[in-house]
Design an enzyme around this catalytic site. Structure first.
Site, PDB file in Angstrom:
ATOM      1  N   GLY A 146     -27.429  15.484  68.952  1.00 11.39           N
ATOM      2  CA  GLY A 146     -28.321  16.630  69.102  1.00 11.39           C
ATOM      3  C   GLY A 146     -28.059  17.650  67.699  1.00 11.39           C
ATOM      4  O   GLY A 146     -28.864  18.752  68.181  1.00 11.39           O
ATOM      5  N   ASP A 280     -44.027   8.844  69.737  1.00 12.96           N
ATOM      6  CA  ASP A 280     -43.555  10.129  70.169  1.00 12.96           C
ATOM      7  C   ASP A 280     -43.610  11.224  68.832  1.00 12.96           C
ATOM      8  O   ASP A 280     -43.301  12.366  69.117  1.00 12.96           O
ATOM      9  CB  ASP A 280     -41.944   9.818  70.598  1.00 12.96           C
ATOM     10  CG  ASP A 280     -41.304   9.067  69.127  1.00 12.96           C
ATOM     11  OD1 ASP A 280     -41.858   8.000  68.978  1.00 12.96           O
ATOM     12  OD2 ASP A 280     -40.318   9.547  68.991  1.00 12.96           O
TER      13      ASP A 280
HETATM   14  P1  AMP Z   1     -37.703  10.515  65.384  1.00 13.11           P
HETATM   15  O1  AMP Z   1     -38.455   9.465  65.622  1.00 13.11           O
HETATM   16  O2  AMP Z   1     -36.693  10.612  64.267  1.00 13.11           O
HETATM   17  O3  AMP Z   1     -38.511  11.791  65.463  1.00 13.11           O
HETATM   18  O4  AMP Z   1     -36.665  10.569  66.793  1.00 13.11           O
HETATM   19  C1  AMP Z   1     -36.652   9.845  67.797  1.00 13.11           C
HETATM   20  C2  AMP Z   1     -36.060  10.338  68.979  1.00 13.11           C
HETATM   21  O5  AMP Z   1     -34.393  10.243  68.562  1.00 13.11           O
HETATM   22  C3  AMP Z   1     -36.388  11.571  69.606  1.00 13.11           C
HETATM   23  O6  AMP Z   1     -36.205  11.293  70.885  1.00 13.11           O
HETATM   24  C4  AMP Z   1     -35.270  12.279  69.100  1.00 13.11           C
HETATM   25  O7  AMP Z   1     -35.001  13.623  69.855  1.00 13.11           O
HETATM   26  C5  AMP Z   1     -34.228  11.683  68.940  1.00 13.11           C
HETATM   27  N1  AMP Z   1     -32.984  11.922  67.989  1.00 13.11           N
HETATM   28  C6  AMP Z   1     -33.421  11.892  66.647  1.00 13.11           C
HETATM   29  N2  AMP Z   1     -31.934  12.499  66.091  1.00 13.11           N
HETATM   30  C7  AMP Z   1     -31.188  12.647  67.144  1.00 13.11           C
HETATM   31  C8  AMP Z   1     -29.886  13.399  67.076  1.00 13.11           C
HETATM   32  N3  AMP Z   1     -29.318  13.896  66.187  1.00 13.11           N
HETATM   33  N4  AMP Z   1     -29.564  13.625  68.216  1.00 13.11           N
HETATM   34  C9  AMP Z   1     -30.080  13.662  69.383  1.00 13.11           C
HETATM   35  N5  AMP Z   1     -31.180  12.762  69.592  1.00 13.11           N
HETATM   36  C10 AMP Z   1     -31.912  12.650  68.421  1.00 13.11           C
HETATM   37 MG    MG Z   2     -39.555  12.546  66.755  1.00 15.68          MG
END
Ligand code: AMP
Ligand code: MG
Length: 540
Positions: A146, A280
């Protein structure tokens, strides 16, 4: 409140938290990772930061919220936007969404490290949602922490604001705060974990709704909630379309297709590569969202992606972004199909994407070259030849267009050797490898410049007028990957001056800023292979 009044105190902000008021909440309120069924969001508190320190804020975003910059100087600002304290009216929550990652359905994703603080309606009546990124785990964090590191937070903060001033639809960034804690990241997922400074960015947008918010509900066959979210989105983010009905659903989807096409045209115009165009990461408002392993084209290469996680397939390479946006819209169409049940009508709406993109691309390319209007008889070829030329030798896209604006297109044709040499002197600033500039290349460039001058002369445009027009659409300054990296290197040493310098620079990215000429320079050799400059990953 008069139109000039600015709030000096965050406690005076007025919130209208419509998303959580009108949409169903997760009944569970304990912050543990889980699948969230039958709800659009979960209430969750940010994790307090031990020793927050303000790094930067954007005065333009401060103004959008009707705040006075005095409010940002107070310790309260740092505390609130690190996630340590909620002011009256703020209600914190994370939302549920799913998505296709790299083409595969990934199920529930959600705000894994994003926590919304509520929505402000400003004096102009604009709705602005505030969202912390990196303020601790949420029910959607899956196996991750997070948190966010300074490196990626500087990149998100600077790029959001640079994109805004470049005229590219984007989410905004209010603030960048160090948490005072360290976060472990294995930057290239290669067994080299390292402690990095943690940071929180506060993002701002009319809404943060993504394609994936709809997809997850359809995947779970929760059609009543899907309808509720679509109706809500139309009423809040697309109110001009009218009251929701099946006809309005189609009008809405058509509008999303149009907005997405416009955003992609802008990306192609400025040479922006998003890097992770998963569904997303697609905003329903056609805003650039989720700045991760993005990058800016330096030498023009449609096959380039900055994202090492995508190095094999290169799904999200520069030249593929228009096709990927179309594919993503197809996934959104599948998601809302249960409300419409007319395949042909949805497909028809998607042609609006293709048409808007094609027309937008032609107008954009015409603008970049300083043409008065696109002429299908000649210009398709002119563009195709230029794009081929830009790839023949390593050519800096941004510098090329700015230098092209300087050449004399009014000389008598055919182009003489002296005319060519004069033009070439300008363009030579855009090349990375002088040895590549062989006679064969020069002949092709000569032919293209001749065709270009011929085309300009048909328009009867003066050099001055052409340069003026071209410089309004071709930026002088873009957030080159190495510039962001320099700002990061210094910020990690506690020096935030480069962040301020870039923030100021990007207020006028189309203007010549003679004292900042060095920041328009092409990528230096040291940055060619350096991590963070040419290679990035999703680790952030
Ligand atoms: P992204 O494609 O990098 O935008 O992220 C894909 C998913 O992973 C989303 O649901 C983000 O909220 C989650 N996410 C990415 N990095 C983290 C992190 N450090 N902690 C928790 N969730 C993450
Ligand atoms: Mg994302």
């Amino acid at each position: 409140m008069t139109s000039h009044s600015k709030l000096s105190n965050l406690d005076d902000l007025v919130f209208d938290n419509r998303f959580i008021r009108e949409l169903p909440a997760d009944e569970e309120t304990i912050n543990h990772r889980r699948q969230v069924i039958g709800a659009c969001y979960s209430r969750v508190k940010p994790t307090p930061a031990v020793k927050p320190q303000r790094v930067a804020y954007s005065r333009e975003v401060v103004a959008l919220l009707d705040l006075h910059t005095d409010a940002c100087e107070a310790d309260n600002f740092t505390q609130v936007f690190a996630g340590n304290h909620l002011v009256a009216g703020m209600e914190s929550y994370s939302t549920c969404y799913g998505g296709h990652q790299f083409g595969n359905w990934a199920g529930q994703l959600g705000d894994g490290r994003a926590i919304n603080l509520g929505e402000i309606v400003n004096q102009q009546g604009e709705r602005w949602a505030l969202q912390l990124k990196g303020a601790g785990p949420t029910p959607y964090s899956r196996t991750a922490d997070g948190l966010a590191v300074l490196r990626s937070s500087v990149r998100e903060f600077l790029c959001s604001e640079a994109m805004y001033h470049l005229g590219v639809p984007t989410t905004r960034a209010l603030s960048l705060i160090l948490t005072g804690e360290s976060v472990i990241r294995d930057m290239f997922y290669n067994g080299n974990p390292k402690a990095e400074p943690g940071a929180v960015v506060c993002r701002v947008a009319p809404s943060f709704t993504r394609f994936g918010h709809f997809q997850i509900l359809t995947a779970r066959r929760d059609i009543p909630l899907l309808q509720k979210l679509v109706d809500y989105t139309i009423r809040t983010d697309f109110a001009h379309l009218g009251e929701p009905s099946p006809a309005i659903y189609l009008a809405w989807f058509t509008e999303v297709c149009r907005l997405t096409a416009e955003m992609i045209v802008h990306w192609q115009r400025v040479g922006f590569v998003h890097g992770v165009m998963n569904t997303d990461n697609m905003s329903i408002l056609g805003l650039t969202i989720d700045y991760g392993p993005y990058g800016w084209l330096e030498n023009y290469d449609p096959n380039w992606t900055p994202n090492t996680t995508d190095a094999q397939e290169r799904r999200y390479r520069f030249g593929n972004q228009p096709q990927i946006a179309f594919w993503n819209l197809g996934q959104l169409a599948n998601a809302i199909y249960p409300l419409i049940e007319q395949v042909e009508r949805l497909q028809q709406a998607m042609t609006v994407y293709t048409e808007t993109f094609e027309k937008g691309w032609q107008d954009m390319m015409s603008g970049k070259l300083g043409l008065k209007a696109f002429d299908s008889a000649t210009d398709e070829q002119l563009f195709a030849d230029l794009i081929a030329l830009l790839q023949l030798v390593e050519t800096d896209m941004t510098i090329f267009y700015r230098q092209l604006a300087k050449i004399d297109c009014t000389t008598q044709l055919p182009l003489t050797d002296a005319d060519f040499d004069a033009a070439f002197t300008y363009l030579s600033e855009a090349y990375y490898v002088p040895e590549q500039l062989n006679p064969a290349y020069k002949t092709r460039l000569h032919d293209w410049l001749e065709a270009y001058s011929h085309r300009i002369q048909k328009d009867k445009t003066s050099n001055t007028e052409r340069q003026l027009q071209m410089n309004k659409i071709n930026p002088k300054y873009v957030l080159r990957n190495y510039l962001a990296q320099l700002a990061i290197d210094q910020a990690e040493q506690g020096d935030f001056s480069m962040i301020e310098k870039l923030l100021a620079l990007f207020r006028q990215p189309y203007d010549e800023q003679p004292d900042k000429e060095a920041l328009a320079a092409k990528r230096p050799d040291w940055a060619r292979q350096r991590a963070g400059c040419s290679m990035l990953s999703c680790s952030s």
